[in-house]
Every structure is written in C-alpha cells, then in structure tokens.
Design an enzyme around this catalytic site. Structure first.
Site, PDB file in Angstrom:
ATOM      1  N   LYS A  80      19.164 -13.975 -60.476  1.00 31.24           N
ATOM      2  CA  LYS A  80      18.779 -13.820 -59.073  1.00 31.24           C
ATOM      3  C   LYS A  80      17.338 -13.326 -58.971  1.00 31.24           C
ATOM      4  O   LYS A  80      16.873 -12.540 -59.797  1.00 31.24           O
ATOM      5  CB  LYS A  80      19.751 -12.845 -58.413  1.00 31.24           C
ATOM      6  CG  LYS A  80      19.688 -12.761 -56.899  1.00 31.24           C
ATOM      7  CD  LYS A  80      20.827 -11.864 -56.400  1.00 31.24           C
ATOM      8  CE  LYS A  80      20.795 -11.647 -54.914  1.00 31.24           C
ATOM      9  NZ  LYS A  80      21.927 -10.778 -54.475  1.00 31.24           N
ATOM     10  N   SER A 155      24.646 -12.256 -50.748  1.00 31.52           N
ATOM     11  CA  SER A 155      23.236 -12.576 -50.870  1.00 31.52           C
ATOM     12  C   SER A 155      22.913 -13.414 -52.113  1.00 31.52           C
ATOM     13  O   SER A 155      21.807 -13.941 -52.227  1.00 31.52           O
ATOM     14  CB  SER A 155      22.406 -11.288 -50.904  1.00 31.52           C
ATOM     15  OG  SER A 155      22.736 -10.483 -52.012  1.00 31.52           O
ATOM     16  N   SER A 179      28.128  -9.586 -52.302  1.00 26.76           N
ATOM     17  CA  SER A 179      27.084 -10.566 -52.597  1.00 26.76           C
ATOM     18  C   SER A 179      27.277 -11.366 -53.874  1.00 26.76           C
ATOM     19  O   SER A 179      26.527 -12.306 -54.122  1.00 26.76           O
ATOM     20  CB  SER A 179      25.719  -9.878 -52.643  1.00 26.76           C
ATOM     21  OG  SER A 179      25.329  -9.468 -51.357  1.00 26.76           O
TER      22      SER A 179
END
Length: 466
Positions: A80, A155, A179
């Site tokens: 990420k 997310s 997330s």
C-alpha cells in the site's frame, strides 16, 4: 508454464524454490499482467519494472548459491502506498505528501523482502486512508475489477483490486476500521487484520502517529487463498525493533475445541438478507467440517466499541486532521471528518482517559467471550458492497455507510484479529463473512477460514469488467 500470475503464492514459491521456474519468469509474468489490466482499474499507482526485475534476479542468484530464499521466494507482492519503501513517495493518497520520499523501508517491506518476496508495485488508497472507497486527487480512482459500479473497498482498495485481478499473489494492506477486511469483502478475496502488535510497522518518513492509530492500526495481508494469508502473515510478523508495540507471540497457539459462535445481527446491526444468508451458510460449512456452531443472539459490546474507536481514530487530533484535509482539498476526506464531527469532537483529556478505561473493560469482556468460543462468525458489513461513492451522495447515504460498517469498526478497538472470508457472489457482487478470535489467535481465524473456503468456490483472478 502459462499464466504464472494465476498461481497461489504457495504454489509459485514452491516452483521457484525447486528451480522449476525462475523468479525472473514470475516477475516478468506479473509485470505483463499489471500492464494488461491495471489501466482499467488503477490499482497500482507506482511501480518500477527495472527494480522488480532486479529483485527477482537477486532471488534467482540466492537460489543458485544454494541459499534458502524464504517462504515467499520470488513471489510478486504489492504494498500500500501509505508505508515507506526506500526511494518511493509515501503519499497515503495525498498531494501534500508527493515529495515525502522514504529513505528507508518500513519493517513490513523489510520483512517481506527477507522472506523472498518481490515488491511489484504500490497500491492506491483514499486520501489519508479515511474511507471505504478509493479515490484521491493525486492518483485518481481505483475501480473494482468485478464490477466498476461498486466500490473496491477502502482504504486498501488498490490492494483488494490488485489481488482480485491477478496483479501480484499477495497484497499488503492496513486496517484501523476495516481497511483490509472491507476491500477483501468488496473484491471477492480474503483479508486478515492481525492482532495489534503482530506485524511490526513504522514510517520514518512521517511524524510519529498519535496514540489512537498506534494502538489500533495494523498491517496485514490480502490474498486469493487462506493458505497464502498464512504464509504472508508468517513473513510479515518477524521482529523489528523499530515498532515498540510488536509482540513475540507464537503464530500457533494452544489447541482449542472447534467451537464457533455465530451471530447474524451483532449489537443491533440490521443486515440485508444476502448478508444473513452468507453468514448462515458459512456456519453450515463449519459444521460439515466438524465444528460445533452455536447461534447467539448478541456479542459482547460492539456498537460502543465502534463509537469509541471512531473517536480514537478521528477525534484524537481532530483539528489538525481537518486542517490538513482542508489544505489537501479532498472532498471525500472532508466529508468523512465533517460528517463525524458531532461524534468525535471535542475529545478532551477527560474523554480520552474515559475511552482508554472503557477499552480495558471491553477488551476483557471479549477475551472472556473467546474463552468459551474459539471463533466468532458474523457479518463483515450490514450490506453487500456499496455503490461506488455512496458515502458522498447525501447525508442519509453517509449515515447508511457508517451504520453498516459497525462490525468492522469495533474490532480494532480491542486489538482483536479479524478475517474476511469471501464466500461467493450475489450476481456479480461479492459477499463474505468475518471470523474473529482472541488476541494473537489468527491461527484460529485461519483454521475456520480454511474450512469455510474449502466448502465453496475458490477465489480466482478475474479480468476486469468494463
């Protein structure tokens, strides 16, 4: 061998480790898959092919020397864009951080590399990693490869979309309020939020986090098989002195009776029929695998935990977060903060102290619950994956989203592990279930997850739907 990108991480690492294929071949296949499908979904927002191939070459050289290349030998993995990777910007979806170039790796990157993984690229997230939808002003929108009309989650939406589309075999994500678990749910893959302290993390490129994220945010894996989550967790959970919260807990705990609690509507949640059906079906799969499954009316406090977690996440330093969001100008981030202001602000010292006191009490109640049951089976969300951008449609839609996500938001408050298991599709919309256990008992979550997975249709890479 064709379509190496379709293989599980376990299968690929075995082939590379036994020299049946090379890490260079696997990396080349992964880059070709990225080039073929990423333009349609914008899951990976930063990658350097020459660096990917250099990593693979180093793995092949280590194997040629007779060295153990690690449990993820040559496996392409995405990370990420909110963690430090040396030489790359740690943007966290922000224009404000486009020039925050990491000088060192996060422990997550270092541990993946030590296990032999090849870092393929960096995946998208919403601005500040605030939302269950993945769009921002620096990298743009990420689309769900199964259906562009529904959110890829957030997310870690880029992570979920990437692994679902066959871009990498494992994806790294972070989770403070769902997330990891929600992108896995939305994209039809599996995702593990580990226990607080299981996976070491630290971003030297950024200021130290406030205490709320320190005691509730974690890094963890997403993958297409539960077995790959096991391997990835083992790789990611190695010690690193830079994280003071890291705990040297064993990956396998004491044997427990296969006894699961099943709750269709925890703490006042009103799930849609399809979600209830998925949880009930997962319970039947566990029973067929030899588990005792007991349906319960309610869980220990979850709604209160979700409310307090929201305060720890957004209320701790609210003014500074809002000021940064205003400078960034991201509409989704601003709606998240402004829409929650009445819930989380003001959050003074007395309120903060009271929240931490309740955290001890609620954590104790949940730990005692898991003395009776090895795992809890419940919804990931009260709804099927949302239409993309639903939270910004109007005030009622914003409230609807936050209401449905309560089962995700509450679990981090106690620092518990939670696993999303994809169980199938409703039309072309994914559905799944959440498996929760006591702290540091990811092994129990994964054991139940494997039983649920084995009785269903395997999650396989998909070509993005236009």
């Amino acid at each position: 061998m064709q379509d190496l990108w379709r293989l599980s991480a376990k299968e690929l690492a075995a082939l590379i480790g036994t020299k049946k294929i090379s890490a260079m071949e696997a990396a080349t296949a992964a880059l070709a898959r990225l080039d073929a499908v990423n333009p349609k979904i914008n899951a990976v927002v930063d990658h350097r092919p020459e660096d990917v191939l250099a990593q693979a070459e180093a793995i092949d050289a280590a194997i040629a020397r007779g060295e153990d290349a690690g449990r993820l030998a040559g496996v392409p993995v995405t990370v990420k864009v909110n963690i430090d990777q040396q030489g790359f910007a740690t943007t966290n979806g922000l224009k404000l951080q486009r020039d925050v170039i990491a000088k060192t790796n996060s422990p997550v990157i270092d541990n993946l590399r030590k296990a032999g993984a090849v870092i393929l690229g960096r995946t998208n997230c919403p601005a500040f990693s605030y939302r269950w939808f993945t769009t921002n002003l620096i990298h743009g929108d990420t689309k769900n490869p199964r259906d562009p009309g529904i959110t890829p989650g957030g997310s870690s939406g880029g992570a979920g979309a990437a692994v679902a589309a066959g871009i990498g075999h494992v994806a790294h994500g972070t989770d403070i309020a769902g997330s990891i678990r929600y992108p896995a749910y939305a994209c039809g893959v599996h995702g593990l939020r580990p226990t607080l302290g299981r996976v070491a993390a630290f971003n030297a490129a950024l200021p130290e986090r406030t205490i709320g994220p320190q005691i509730s945010a974690v890094s963890g894996p997403l993958a297409r098989t539960i077995g790959d989550l096991r391997i990835a967790l083992a790789a990611m959970s190695s010690q690193d002195a830079r994280d003071p919260w890291w705990v040297p807990a064993p990956l396998e705990g004491p044997a427990r009776a296969k006894r699961a609690a099943l709750c269709l509507a925890p703490d006042g949640l009103e799930p849609v029929a399809e979600v209830k059906a998925a949880v009930a079906d997962a319970g039947k799969r566990l029973e067929r695998a030899g588990w005792t499954v007991e349906e319960i009316v309610n869980t220990p406090p979850l709604r209160e935990a979700a409310e307090l977690q929201t305060k720890l996440w957004l209320g701790d330093g609210y003014e500074a977060q809002l000021e940064a969001a205003e400078r960034e100008g991201d509409p989704g981030a601003l709606s998240c903060l402004r829409g929650n202001k009445a819930k989380v602000h003001p959050f003074d010292a007395a309120a903060f102290s009271k929240t931490l006191v309740r955290r001890a009490t609620l954590t104790r109640e949940w730990q005692l619950f898991f003395e009776t049951y090895a795992v809890l089976l419940m919804p990931v969300s009260g709804e099927l994956p949302f239409p993309d951008g639903l939270d910004r449609r109007d005030d009622a839609s914003f409230a609807r989203v936050w209401r449905a996500q309560m089962p995700q938001i509450g679990i981090p408050f106690m620092g518990l592990p939670g696993l999303t298991v994809s169980t199938g599709l409703v039309g072309r919309v994914p559905v799944g279930v959440q498996v929760v256990s006591g702290r540091y008992r990811e092994d129990l979550c994964l054991s139940a997850g494997e039983a649920i997975e084995a009785a269903g249709t395997p999650s396989v890479p998909v070509d993005p739907v236009g």
